[in-house]
Design a protein around this motif. Structure first.
Motif, PDB file in Angstrom:
ATOM      1  N   GLN A 106       0.833  -1.204   0.000  1.00 29.26           N
ATOM      2  CA  GLN A 106       0.000   0.000   0.000  1.00 29.26           C
ATOM      3  C   GLN A 106       0.867   1.252   0.000  1.00 29.26           C
ATOM      4  O   GLN A 106       0.594   2.219  -0.737  1.00 29.26           O
ATOM      5  CB  GLN A 106      -0.917  -0.003   1.225  1.00 29.26           C
ATOM      6  CG  GLN A 106      -1.776   1.239   1.380  1.00 29.26           C
ATOM      7  CD  GLN A 106      -2.623   1.197   2.636  1.00 29.26           C
ATOM      8  OE1 GLN A 106      -3.238   0.175   2.944  1.00 29.26           O
ATOM      9  NE2 GLN A 106      -2.660   2.302   3.386  1.00 29.26           N
ATOM     10  N   TRP A 107       1.923   1.260   0.822  1.00 28.58           N
ATOM     11  CA  TRP A 107       2.832   2.398   0.844  1.00 28.58           C
ATOM     12  C   TRP A 107       3.566   2.545  -0.485  1.00 28.58           C
ATOM     13  O   TRP A 107       3.756   3.658  -0.979  1.00 28.58           O
ATOM     14  CB  TRP A 107       3.822   2.269   1.997  1.00 28.58           C
ATOM     15  CG  TRP A 107       5.023   3.157   1.834  1.00 28.58           C
ATOM     16  CD1 TRP A 107       6.330   2.781   1.747  1.00 28.58           C
ATOM     17  CD2 TRP A 107       5.028   4.595   1.721  1.00 28.58           C
ATOM     18  NE1 TRP A 107       7.147   3.866   1.570  1.00 28.58           N
ATOM     19  CE2 TRP A 107       6.368   4.989   1.551  1.00 28.58           C
ATOM     20  CE3 TRP A 107       4.031   5.556   1.739  1.00 28.58           C
ATOM     21  CZ2 TRP A 107       6.740   6.324   1.416  1.00 28.58           C
ATOM     22  CZ3 TRP A 107       4.396   6.893   1.580  1.00 28.58           C
ATOM     23  CH2 TRP A 107       5.731   7.262   1.435  1.00 28.58           C
ATOM     24  N   VAL A 108       3.986   1.432  -1.082  1.00 28.16           N
ATOM     25  CA  VAL A 108       4.683   1.492  -2.368  1.00 28.16           C
ATOM     26  C   VAL A 108       3.799   2.158  -3.420  1.00 28.16           C
ATOM     27  O   VAL A 108       4.256   3.015  -4.195  1.00 28.16           O
ATOM     28  CB  VAL A 108       5.101   0.077  -2.827  1.00 28.16           C
ATOM     29  CG1 VAL A 108       5.578   0.093  -4.279  1.00 28.16           C
ATOM     30  CG2 VAL A 108       6.205  -0.468  -1.931  1.00 28.16           C
ATOM     31  N   GLU A 109       2.544   1.794  -3.448  1.00 34.05           N
ATOM     32  CA  GLU A 109       1.636   2.391  -4.427  1.00 34.05           C
ATOM     33  C   GLU A 109       1.468   3.883  -4.184  1.00 34.05           C
ATOM     34  O   GLU A 109       1.428   4.684  -5.132  1.00 34.05           O
ATOM     35  CB  GLU A 109       0.286   1.674  -4.358  1.00 34.05           C
ATOM     36  CG  GLU A 109       0.349   0.230  -4.845  1.00 34.05           C
ATOM     37  CD  GLU A 109      -0.932  -0.545  -4.575  1.00 34.05           C
ATOM     38  OE1 GLU A 109      -1.881   0.077  -4.033  1.00 34.05           O
ATOM     39  OE2 GLU A 109      -0.984  -1.746  -4.892  1.00 34.05           O
ATOM     40  N   THR A 110       1.378   4.275  -2.917  1.00 29.77           N
ATOM     41  CA  THR A 110       1.282   5.702  -2.597  1.00 29.77           C
ATOM     42  C   THR A 110       2.557   6.432  -2.998  1.00 29.77           C
ATOM     43  O   THR A 110       2.521   7.526  -3.573  1.00 29.77           O
ATOM     44  CB  THR A 110       1.031   5.898  -1.094  1.00 29.77           C
ATOM     45  OG1 THR A 110      -0.201   5.285  -0.744  1.00 29.77           O
ATOM     46  CG2 THR A 110       0.970   7.385  -0.747  1.00 29.77           C
ATOM     47  N   LEU A 111       3.702   5.823  -2.695  1.00 29.16           N
ATOM     48  CA  LEU A 111       4.988   6.432  -3.009  1.00 29.16           C
ATOM     49  C   LEU A 111       5.131   6.702  -4.501  1.00 29.16           C
ATOM     50  O   LEU A 111       5.641   7.752  -4.906  1.00 29.16           O
ATOM     51  CB  LEU A 111       6.115   5.523  -2.525  1.00 29.16           C
ATOM     52  CG  LEU A 111       7.548   5.954  -2.834  1.00 29.16           C
ATOM     53  CD1 LEU A 111       7.863   7.281  -2.158  1.00 29.16           C
ATOM     54  CD2 LEU A 111       8.543   4.882  -2.406  1.00 29.16           C
ATOM     55  N   HIS A 112       4.667   5.778  -5.310  1.00 29.06           N
ATOM     56  CA  HIS A 112       4.812   5.941  -6.757  1.00 29.06           C
ATOM     57  C   HIS A 112       3.961   7.071  -7.306  1.00 29.06           C
ATOM     58  O   HIS A 112       4.186   7.533  -8.425  1.00 29.06           O
ATOM     59  CB  HIS A 112       4.488   4.621  -7.457  1.00 29.06           C
ATOM     60  CG  HIS A 112       5.516   3.565  -7.233  1.00 29.06           C
ATOM     61  ND1 HIS A 112       5.459   2.311  -7.791  1.00 29.06           N
ATOM     62  CD2 HIS A 112       6.664   3.585  -6.489  1.00 29.06           C
ATOM     63  CE1 HIS A 112       6.503   1.595  -7.407  1.00 29.06           C
ATOM     64  NE2 HIS A 112       7.244   2.349  -6.616  1.00 29.06           N
ATOM     65  N   GLY A 113       2.999   7.519  -6.517  1.00 24.26           N
ATOM     66  CA  GLY A 113       2.200   8.668  -6.929  1.00 24.26           C
ATOM     67  C   GLY A 113       2.570   9.942  -6.199  1.00 24.26           C
ATOM     68  O   GLY A 113       1.914  10.976  -6.384  1.00 24.26           O
ATOM     69  N   MET A 114       3.612   9.889  -5.366  1.00 27.31           N
ATOM     70  CA  MET A 114       3.994  11.055  -4.562  1.00 27.31           C
ATOM     71  C   MET A 114       4.533  12.170  -5.446  1.00 27.31           C
ATOM     72  O   MET A 114       5.324  11.936  -6.353  1.00 27.31           O
ATOM     73  CB  MET A 114       5.050  10.641  -3.526  1.00 27.31           C
ATOM     74  CG  MET A 114       5.428  11.748  -2.557  1.00 27.31           C
ATOM     75  SD  MET A 114       6.601  11.171  -1.292  1.00 27.31           S
ATOM     76  CE  MET A 114       8.102  10.973  -2.286  1.00 27.31           C
ATOM     77  N   ARG A 115       4.145  13.405  -5.137  1.00 30.28           N
ATOM     78  CA  ARG A 115       4.599  14.580  -5.868  1.00 30.28           C
ATOM     79  C   ARG A 115       5.289  15.539  -4.903  1.00 30.28           C
ATOM     80  O   ARG A 115       5.021  15.517  -3.690  1.00 30.28           O
ATOM     81  CB  ARG A 115       3.408  15.279  -6.523  1.00 30.28           C
ATOM     82  CG  ARG A 115       2.599  14.409  -7.472  1.00 30.28           C
ATOM     83  CD  ARG A 115       1.281  15.070  -7.809  1.00 30.28           C
ATOM     84  NE  ARG A 115       0.463  15.256  -6.616  1.00 30.28           N
ATOM     85  CZ  ARG A 115      -0.660  15.970  -6.573  1.00 30.28           C
ATOM     86  NH1 ARG A 115      -1.103  16.579  -7.665  1.00 30.28           N
ATOM     87  NH2 ARG A 115      -1.351  16.099  -5.446  1.00 30.28           N
ATOM     88  N   PRO A 116       6.164  16.409  -5.403  1.00 29.26           N
ATOM     89  CA  PRO A 116       6.855  17.349  -4.514  1.00 29.26           C
ATOM     90  C   PRO A 116       5.903  18.172  -3.652  1.00 29.26           C
ATOM     91  O   PRO A 116       6.192  18.437  -2.487  1.00 29.26           O
ATOM     92  CB  PRO A 116       7.641  18.231  -5.479  1.00 29.26           C
ATOM     93  CG  PRO A 116       7.918  17.333  -6.646  1.00 29.26           C
ATOM     94  CD  PRO A 116       6.696  16.484  -6.779  1.00 29.26           C
ATOM     95  N   GLU A 117       4.744  18.554  -4.197  1.00 28.37           N
ATOM     96  CA  GLU A 117       3.832  19.385  -3.418  1.00 28.37           C
ATOM     97  C   GLU A 117       3.211  18.635  -2.245  1.00 28.37           C
ATOM     98  O   GLU A 117       2.608  19.255  -1.358  1.00 28.37           O
ATOM     99  CB  GLU A 117       2.724  19.960  -4.304  1.00 28.37           C
ATOM    100  CG  GLU A 117       1.994  18.943  -5.141  1.00 28.37           C
ATOM    101  CD  GLU A 117       2.560  18.828  -6.547  1.00 28.37           C
ATOM    102  OE1 GLU A 117       1.748  18.625  -7.479  1.00 28.37           O
ATOM    103  OE2 GLU A 117       3.790  18.939  -6.703  1.00 28.37           O
ATOM    104  N   ASP A 118       3.357  17.314  -2.213  1.00 30.59           N
ATOM    105  CA  ASP A 118       2.859  16.544  -1.069  1.00 30.59           C
ATOM    106  C   ASP A 118       3.667  16.820   0.193  1.00 30.59           C
ATOM    107  O   ASP A 118       3.165  16.638   1.307  1.00 30.59           O
ATOM    108  CB  ASP A 118       2.900  15.043  -1.371  1.00 30.59           C
ATOM    109  CG  ASP A 118       1.830  14.614  -2.367  1.00 30.59           C
ATOM    110  OD1 ASP A 118       0.735  15.187  -2.335  1.00 30.59           O
ATOM    111  OD2 ASP A 118       2.104  13.703  -3.177  1.00 30.59           O
ATOM    112  N   PHE A 119       4.935  17.210   0.011  1.00 27.96           N
ATOM    113  CA  PHE A 119       5.800  17.392   1.181  1.00 27.96           C
ATOM    114  C   PHE A 119       6.587  18.700   1.151  1.00 27.96           C
ATOM    115  O   PHE A 119       7.349  18.993   2.071  1.00 27.96           O
ATOM    116  CB  PHE A 119       6.798  16.221   1.291  1.00 27.96           C
ATOM    117  CG  PHE A 119       7.674  16.042   0.067  1.00 27.96           C
ATOM    118  CD1 PHE A 119       8.878  16.715  -0.049  1.00 27.96           C
ATOM    119  CD2 PHE A 119       7.280  15.198  -0.962  1.00 27.96           C
ATOM    120  CE1 PHE A 119       9.683  16.556  -1.165  1.00 27.96           C
ATOM    121  CE2 PHE A 119       8.081  15.030  -2.090  1.00 27.96           C
ATOM    122  CZ  PHE A 119       9.288  15.709  -2.188  1.00 27.96           C
TER     123      PHE A 119
END
Length: 312
Positions: free
Chosen positions: A60-73
């Motif tokens: 689940q985390w891997v799938e989220t990570l692959h969609g992570m964008r700079p504006e998320d953090f």
């Protein structure tokens, strides 16, 4: 685990690259059926380690990570605000380019539980206290603020206030918090995944090939000027815990490409490369690590020895 061997993991600082690399490392541990008795993390390692320790399914985390964008953090204010804070008010009120609200919110959404005490695996996060200038090991309380504090790079992020005190990135003091879990949890083996950037010096920022911000280059030069005691300039190193406990410390330092802050592009490739190297490095020793770590004592380097020339 099939027996009583207790294995822990420490995940170092490492920026966005570290987030992807540590995720790949945990995927390898899962594939090798290594169950962790404790996790320690600093900065990027705290972020990934905390999510995993909380009980969030790794896939689940891997799938989220692959969609992570700079504006998320990463949500810095305008340069006009920064200049005003630095010049017009003589620096009063300026403590970092970005608020931490976005990063903390993103972190909180990934966690399976709210507090350290509820974690599936005992977890420790390393931050730096701006009150004392010393290490602060968090192992209780609300996870998201303390993980965010551990990851708040000075100048880039504003410090995080927790119970009336301010904290920033633990990498200011220690790139990998091995001493937070090794002896506390009576570990037989401590796996250290070290992916912090090597100190290239500020002149690297002047080269035409550099795609990072000069301020990030300066911070890396200052933060990573000292190599931790456990490294030996080898992809895999075996040490004994310096405090004298029985733990065998196994340090992995993969060769990974840079990922300039705050980019996420090419992160998946770094994750795959970290998986490949971790698997290659650990596989020859995994049976011994799971069943008889003492059988690897002949590979242990004495404190102060930096290279494994005798084992080549």
């Amino acid at each position: 685990m099939a027996n009583s061997i207790r294995i822990g993991a420490v995940l170092s600082t490492g920026g966005v690259r570290g987030v992807f690399a540590h995720t790949g490392f945990l995927q390898v541990l899962a594939s090798l059926e290594v169950e962790l008795a404790a996790i320690g993390g600093c900065s990027a390692g705290s972020f990934v380690g905390g999510i995993y320790a909380s009980g969030t399914p790794l896939q689940q985390w891997v799938e989220t990570l692959h969609g992570m964008r700079p504006e998320d953090f990463w949500q810095p204010g305008s340069w006009g605000d920064a200049i005003w804070g630095l010049l017009a008010t003589r620096g009063h009120g300026f403590v970092g380019l970005s608020e931490t609200a976005a990063a903390m919110s993103f972190c909180r959404r990934q966690l399976a539980v709210e507090r350290f005490e509820q974690c599936r695996i005992p977890f420790h996060a390393l931050a730096t206290s701006l009150t004392t200038g010393r290490k602060a090991f968090f192992s209780s309380g609300e996870l998201a603020p303390r993980i965010t504090a551990s990851s708040s790079i000075p100048l880039l992020y504003r410090p995080v206030e927790i119970e009336g005190e301010f904290y920033c990135d633990g990498g200011v003091i220690d790139l990998g918090p091995n001493d937070s879990i090794c002896c506390q949890h009576q570990l037989d083996v401590l796996l250290v995944h070290h992916v912090a950037a090597r100190n290239r010096g500020f002149p690297a920022a002047q080269g035409t090939g550099s795609s990072s911000w000069p301020v990030v280059e300066i911070l890396e030069t200052l933060l990573f000027r000292t190599r931790p005691w456990y490294l030996a300039d080898e992809p895999i190193t075996f040490r004994n815990c310096p405090c004298g406990c029985r733990a065998l410390i196994v340090v992995l330092e993969p060769e990974l490409p840079e990922l300039p802050w705050p980019q996420t592009e090419h992160g998946v490739a770094i994750q795959a490369l970290a998986m490949e190297q971790a698997s290659e490095l650990l596989s020859p020793y995994i049976t011994a690590l799971l069943e008889d770590p003492g059988s690897l004592q002949h590979l242990v380097l004495p404190l102060g020895v930096r290279r494994m020339d005798s084992h080549r």
